[in-house]
Design an enzyme around this catalytic site. Structure first.
Site, PDB file in Angstrom:
ATOM      1  N   CYS A  97       0.495  -1.137   0.068  1.00  0.00           N
ATOM      2  CA  CYS A  97      -0.242   0.015   0.059  1.00  0.00           C
ATOM      3  C   CYS A  97       1.138   1.020  -0.050  1.00  0.00           C
ATOM      4  O   CYS A  97       1.800   1.664  -1.062  1.00  0.00           O
ATOM      5  CB  CYS A  97      -0.985   0.014   0.963  1.00  0.00           C
ATOM      6  SG  CYS A  97      -2.328   0.948   1.030  1.00  0.00           S
ATOM      7  N   HIS A 182      -3.813  -5.586   0.983  1.00  0.00           N
ATOM      8  CA  HIS A 182      -3.402  -5.668   2.228  1.00  0.00           C
ATOM      9  C   HIS A 182      -3.785  -7.451   2.177  1.00  0.00           C
ATOM     10  O   HIS A 182      -4.558  -7.620   2.551  1.00  0.00           O
ATOM     11  CB  HIS A 182      -4.346  -5.278   3.265  1.00  0.00           C
ATOM     12  CG  HIS A 182      -3.915  -3.742   3.195  1.00  0.00           C
ATOM     13  ND1 HIS A 182      -2.178  -3.228   4.275  1.00  0.00           N
ATOM     14  CD2 HIS A 182      -3.822  -3.030   2.994  1.00  0.00           C
ATOM     15  CE1 HIS A 182      -2.379  -1.819   3.804  1.00  0.00           C
ATOM     16  NE2 HIS A 182      -3.484  -1.519   3.186  1.00  0.00           N
ATOM     17  N   GLU A 184      -1.391  -8.685   5.188  1.00  0.00           N
ATOM     18  CA  GLU A 184      -0.795  -9.405   6.838  1.00  0.00           C
ATOM     19  C   GLU A 184      -1.727  -8.409   7.232  1.00  0.00           C
ATOM     20  O   GLU A 184      -1.026  -9.302   8.546  1.00  0.00           O
ATOM     21  CB  GLU A 184      -0.274  -7.939   6.754  1.00  0.00           C
ATOM     22  CG  GLU A 184      -0.235  -6.490   6.881  1.00  0.00           C
ATOM     23  CD  GLU A 184      -0.563  -5.538   5.981  1.00  0.00           C
ATOM     24  OE1 GLU A 184      -1.258  -4.442   5.815  1.00  0.00           O
ATOM     25  OE2 GLU A 184      -1.229  -6.006   4.005  1.00  0.00           O
TER      26      GLU A 184
END
Length: 243
Positions: A97, A182, A184
């Site tokens: 990001c 994302h 994670e």
């Protein structure tokens, strides 16, 4: 500088760059530790310095944050300039990001919002390009929390694209990678984001909080499996698909 985990099997630590005091490396950090890397965690936004070389590291991951790669803050400019280190040394670099947007800025590309204000906040479809498909299998849905996108840097290979923001994953050279989405987030992280980011759910194209959590139940297993393979490609040089 905090160190998490313990390097095993002769593996060097991975530099982890976070942008808030309570930010976490999440599942990326957990997986890298499981794969034998310690994490060297630094927060330039809080005054911590980045290394002058990555010779002692296996590579670097720069995570996201609420700020923009276009912000005038000194630490933002310093991080963007610092990205010349992994590029010049040809060390593995993963930008997630904001980290991807900083890489785009370093490579001369633009980071900007859509003119119609459309965001990607929630779960959205991902389509791998031909080069992406040759690299590995990709998840069909990925999680987003952003309102700016980025140009594809000159000389970079687009690996995956989306409907609202077309550039979702790219590779520059041998070892620099950028992701707009994302992968994670742990469940606890997502719950925090949904609570603290609720004011953003009224933005164009943003999904409501319950859709974030419902989507996790449907799509997160595939995203998690993809992330583990992707980290092996970035930091271990492994190929996910046979030639």
């Amino acid at each position: 500088m905090p160190i998490e985990g313990e390097s095993r099997g002769g593996k060097r630590p991975v530099l982890v760059v976070l942008h808030q005091e309570r930010s976490s490396a999440g599942r990326v950090g957990q997986m890298l530790i499981k794969k034998g890397h310690a994490l060297d965690i630094r927060r330039p936004a809080l005054g911590e310095k980045l290394p002058e070389t990555l010779a002692g590291h296996a590579g670097a991951v720069v995570f996201g944050g609420p700020m923009s790669a276009n912000d005038p803050d000194d630490f933002v400019k310093t991080e963007i300039d610092w990205l010349n280190v992994p590029l010049k040394e040809n060390r593995p670099y993963l930008g997630i990001c904001l980290g991807a947007q900083m890489l785009v800025r370093q490579l001369g590309g633009k980071v900007q919002a859509r003119k119609d204000g459309q965001t990607e906040i929630g779960w959205y479809p991902l389509q791998p390009t031909e080069k992406g498909r040759l690299l590995m299998h990709w998840p069909q849905m990925v999680y987003h929390f952003h309102r700016e996108g980025f140009d594809l840097p000159h000389g970079a290979d687009l690996l995956a694209k989306g409907d609202t923001y077309p550039n979702q994953a790219f590779r520059y050279g041998e070892n620099a990678w950028g992701l707009q989405f994302h992968a994670e987030l742990t469940r606890a992280m997502m719950q925090r984001w949904v609570v603290h980011g609720e004011h953003r759910f009224i933005m164009p194209n943003a999904q409501k909080g319950r859709e974030h959590l419902e989507g996790r139940m449907l799509f997160d297993a595939a995203l998690k499996a993809w992330l583990s393979q992707f980290l092996d490609i970035v930091f271990e040089g492994k190929r996910a698909l046979a030639a």
